[in-house]
Design a protein around this motif. Sequence first.
Motif, short mmCIF file in Angstrom:
data_model
loop_
_atom_site.label_atom_id
_atom_site.label_comp_id
_atom_site.label_asym_id
_atom_site.label_seq_id
_atom_site.Cartn_x
_atom_site.Cartn_y
_atom_site.Cartn_z
N ILE A 36 1.23 -1.70 0.09
CA ILE A 36 0.52 -0.47 0.12
C ILE A 36 1.09 1.36 0.14
N GLY A 37 1.98 1.46 1.04
CA GLY A 37 2.93 2.21 0.80
C GLY A 37 3.21 3.01 -0.38
N LEU A 38 3.77 2.06 -1.04
CA LEU A 38 4.25 2.27 -2.10
C LEU A 38 2.99 2.49 -3.87
N ILE A 39 2.69 1.74 -3.29
CA ILE A 39 1.00 1.87 -5.01
C ILE A 39 0.53 3.98 -4.17
N GLN A 40 0.63 3.97 -3.47
CA GLN A 40 -0.30 5.83 -2.67
C GLN A 40 0.43 6.39 -3.72
N TYR A 41 1.68 6.67 -3.99
CA TYR A 41 2.77 7.82 -4.57
C TYR A 41 1.88 8.00 -5.68
N LEU A 42 1.19 6.78 -6.61
CA LEU A 42 0.68 7.35 -7.58
C LEU A 42 -0.53 8.45 -7.80
N ALA A 43 -1.44 8.25 -6.40
CA ALA A 43 -1.86 10.03 -6.62
C ALA A 43 -1.13 10.99 -6.90
N PRO A 44 -0.37 11.08 -5.89
CA PRO A 44 0.65 12.73 -5.85
C PRO A 44 1.24 12.86 -7.24
N THR A 45 1.90 11.60 -7.41
CA THR A 45 2.70 11.66 -9.18
C THR A 45 1.49 11.97 -9.97
N LEU A 46 0.13 11.82 -10.58
CA LEU A 46 -0.70 12.22 -11.45
C LEU A 46 -0.95 13.52 -11.40
N VAL A 47 -1.10 13.94 -9.72
CA VAL A 47 -1.77 15.12 -9.33
C VAL A 47 -0.33 16.38 -9.60
N PHE A 48 1.41 15.84 -9.68
CA PHE A 48 2.22 16.71 -10.62
C PHE A 48 2.41 16.87 -11.84
N PHE A 49 1.58 15.77 -12.47
CA PHE A 49 1.79 15.62 -14.35
C PHE A 49 0.85 16.38 -14.44
N GLN A 50 -1.01 16.70 -13.77
CA GLN A 50 -1.27 17.55 -13.99
C GLN A 50 -0.56 18.29 -14.41
N GLY A 51 -0.13 19.68 -12.79
CA GLY A 51 -0.28 21.01 -12.44
C GLY A 51 1.04 21.12 -13.18
N VAL A 52 2.31 20.87 -13.96
CA VAL A 52 2.78 20.81 -15.30
C VAL A 52 2.68 20.68 -16.69
N LEU A 53 1.78 19.84 -17.34
CA LEU A 53 0.86 19.70 -17.89
C LEU A 53 -0.26 20.03 -18.82
N LEU A 54 -1.19 20.13 -17.69
CA LEU A 54 -2.36 19.95 -18.11
C LEU A 54 -2.87 21.56 -17.42
N PHE A 55 -2.79 21.89 -16.38
CA PHE A 55 -2.55 23.27 -16.33
C PHE A 55 -1.40 24.74 -15.48
N GLY A 56 -0.24 23.94 -16.69
CA GLY A 56 0.20 25.22 -16.68
C GLY A 56 0.99 25.70 -16.04
N ILE A 102 14.47 6.16 -0.36
CA ILE A 102 14.87 5.37 0.28
C ILE A 102 13.60 4.91 1.44
N TYR A 103 12.68 5.61 1.74
CA TYR A 103 11.84 4.77 2.80
C TYR A 103 10.99 3.86 1.93
N ALA A 104 11.08 3.85 0.76
CA ALA A 104 10.21 2.93 -0.55
C ALA A 104 11.06 1.88 -0.10
N ALA A 105 12.35 1.86 -0.36
CA ALA A 105 13.42 0.36 -1.00
C ALA A 105 12.97 0.08 0.90
N ASP A 106 13.59 0.47 1.96
CA ASP A 106 12.73 -0.08 3.52
C ASP A 106 12.11 -0.46 3.97
N SER A 107 10.88 0.22 3.61
CA SER A 107 9.22 -0.40 3.80
C SER A 107 8.58 -1.80 3.04
#
Length: 308
Positions: free
Chosen positions: A250-270, A290-295
Amino acid sequence: MSQPSTPPASPADDARRGVILAFAAYLMWGLLPLYLKQMMHVPALQIVAHRLVWSLLLLIVVVTLLGRWKGIGAALRTRGTFGMLMLSATFICFNWLIYTWAVLNGHVLEASLGYFINPLVNVALGMIFLKEQLRRVQGVAVALAALGVAVMAFAQGGAVWISLTLALSFGLYGLVRKVISIDALGGLTVETALLAPLAIAFLGWTTLQGDNRFGIDRATDLFLIGGGVVTALPLLLFAAAARKLRYATIGLIQYLAPTLVFFQGVLLFGEALTTVHIITFGLIWTGLLIYAADSLRAGRATPVSPPE
């Protein structure tokens, strides 16, 4: 002649279903800015108020269909549970409001940064309030994230408050919910029930002031009503996934959400990706790797619990 009973799902099948459910939940959370951007003409506070009202109606239906009212009542009779849910409701409402305001006002990158920081904030909160031991590797990850925030705070000043507020409010929400003896569905139902009267009163006041955006056009109404679904559904999917997966997964999959938000901010919302952003995100992403690898290493060392 009786039909043969369906064999129980294997751990591998449960894990696959859990991954699908978790991806669906975080995909919905990650695409939320696209949804909110359809309501740019609606004040953030009104959007949050509608999310509370419509999600409560949906949750009432779900809890009734699943027959969970008895369990919620039993949980609420536990000493201190009601008061803690009032506290968690305050944290999550504040989080929703800041996030909605940030998206509507062109701060999507700062919003994504807040949720990248959040897992590391959770580690720090666990150490401070739950006396959890901070592994050396986790300490390095938290230190890198703190350095990234410090760089942004020094270079841009005010903008960092959005990221920190989102990370801390959601971290504190999770901390409170961690110590309450109530499941995700029951907890969210009670939280929205506590906040809904305030939301209804606020919407009534905006109607009297002639500023309520509900009822002006059908598209806006549908988006505001749909806010109940995009609020409750991903949490229900996440709760189901959490029963089938290791915490590290779960801890690894959770980074999907902020990654998508990041790319929307840059690529879609300018939104401008400045040098300060690159340095800040670079430090935090390094800490997260580092945290993900340790987890992941710790998760492999922990046996999988059978589904309940």
